[in-house]
Design a protein around this motif. Sequence first.
Motif, PDB file in Angstrom:
ATOM      1  N   LEU A 193     -28.981  20.069  13.130  1.00 32.79           N
ATOM      2  CA  LEU A 193     -29.155  21.439  13.622  1.00 32.79           C
ATOM      3  C   LEU A 193     -30.397  22.065  13.009  1.00 32.79           C
ATOM      4  N   ALA A 203     -21.962  17.407  11.564  1.00 37.02           N
ATOM      5  CA  ALA A 203     -22.904  18.469  11.174  1.00 37.02           C
ATOM      6  C   ALA A 203     -22.423  19.230   9.943  1.00 37.02           C
ATOM      7  N   VAL A 207     -20.721  25.181  20.846  1.00 34.56           N
ATOM      8  CA  VAL A 207     -20.719  23.900  20.148  1.00 34.56           C
ATOM      9  C   VAL A 207     -20.824  22.735  21.137  1.00 34.56           C
ATOM     10  N   ALA A 209     -24.365  24.212   7.449  1.00 38.50           N
ATOM     11  CA  ALA A 209     -23.381  24.316   8.522  1.00 38.50           C
ATOM     12  C   ALA A 209     -21.972  24.140   7.982  1.00 38.50           C
ATOM     13  N   VAL A 249     -22.668  19.512  19.140  1.00 43.87           N
ATOM     14  CA  VAL A 249     -22.359  19.483  17.709  1.00 43.87           C
ATOM     15  C   VAL A 249     -21.015  18.802  17.480  1.00 43.87           C
ATOM     16  N   THR A 250     -20.954  17.979  16.443  1.00 43.71           N
ATOM     17  CA  THR A 250     -19.713  17.315  16.064  1.00 43.71           C
ATOM     18  C   THR A 250     -19.424  17.597  14.591  1.00 43.71           C
ATOM     19  N   LEU A 253     -18.716  26.493  14.816  1.00 46.52           N
ATOM     20  CA  LEU A 253     -19.875  26.316  13.952  1.00 46.52           C
ATOM     21  C   LEU A 253     -20.213  27.627  13.259  1.00 46.52           C
ATOM     22  N   MET A 277     -29.178  23.695   7.981  1.00 55.23           N
ATOM     23  CA  MET A 277     -29.590  24.164   9.299  1.00 55.23           C
ATOM     24  C   MET A 277     -31.014  24.725   9.254  1.00 55.23           C
ATOM     25  N   THR A 295     -18.448  23.502   9.855  1.00 53.74           N
ATOM     26  CA  THR A 295     -17.749  23.273  11.120  1.00 53.74           C
ATOM     27  C   THR A 295     -16.267  23.100  10.835  1.00 53.74           C
ATOM     28  N   ALA A 297     -30.053  21.758  18.765  1.00 56.09           N
ATOM     29  CA  ALA A 297     -29.305  20.534  18.448  1.00 56.09           C
ATOM     30  C   ALA A 297     -29.140  19.730  19.729  1.00 56.09           C
TER      31      ALA A 297
END
Length: 193
Positions: free
Chosen positions: A135, A123, A114, A54, A119-120, A66, A128, A56, A12
């Motif tokens: 991702l 995601a 993360v 994913a 990653v935010t 994650l 995935m 999160t 990612a």
Amino acid sequence: MAQTLLGWEITAGGVRVRLTEVEAYAGTGEDPASHAHRGPTPRTKVMFGPAGYAYTYFVFGVHWCLNIVCAPEGEASAVLLRAGEVVDGVDIARKRRGENVPDRDLARGPARLVVALGVTASANGTSMLDGEGPLLLTPPPRPVPKSAISAGPRVGVAAAHDVPWRFWITGDATVSSYRRHTPRRRAATPVED
């Protein structure tokens, strides 16, 4: 499933990480440490499938974590991606994590992983596996042998913390340190007469 994910790589934001530590969570009524323990909510509905997506979430009002959803649709289960080794994009990960962070610490712990990947919350709920989302999770050339995998209690959960569903590659320097959960004590409120 959690043990199988060791050695897989997640890509990612220009960074690729080889997973060295994961932690499993079961679903409704089975696992009091799971976010899905009491059934689906707007936050946890992604945990109920399909697999390969994913999940999160924001923890302690500070960090993103994650997970990958692992059970068939309608059944909640996820694996928290706890730690890994940055194998590509080290310079990008270092800009995100800090110039003086040692390589072994770039993705050592779920929040650090993360951040290293960039990653935010966007995601959440994305695949995935298909390469369409932010991702991409890919298998290793060879699976990590079971003899190279250790198991132990989970980290940072109040309920079912002694369940040995945390798995890691034995002896890998990027595996996070174990810290047993200790409940926070609230200050007593004084009683006025």
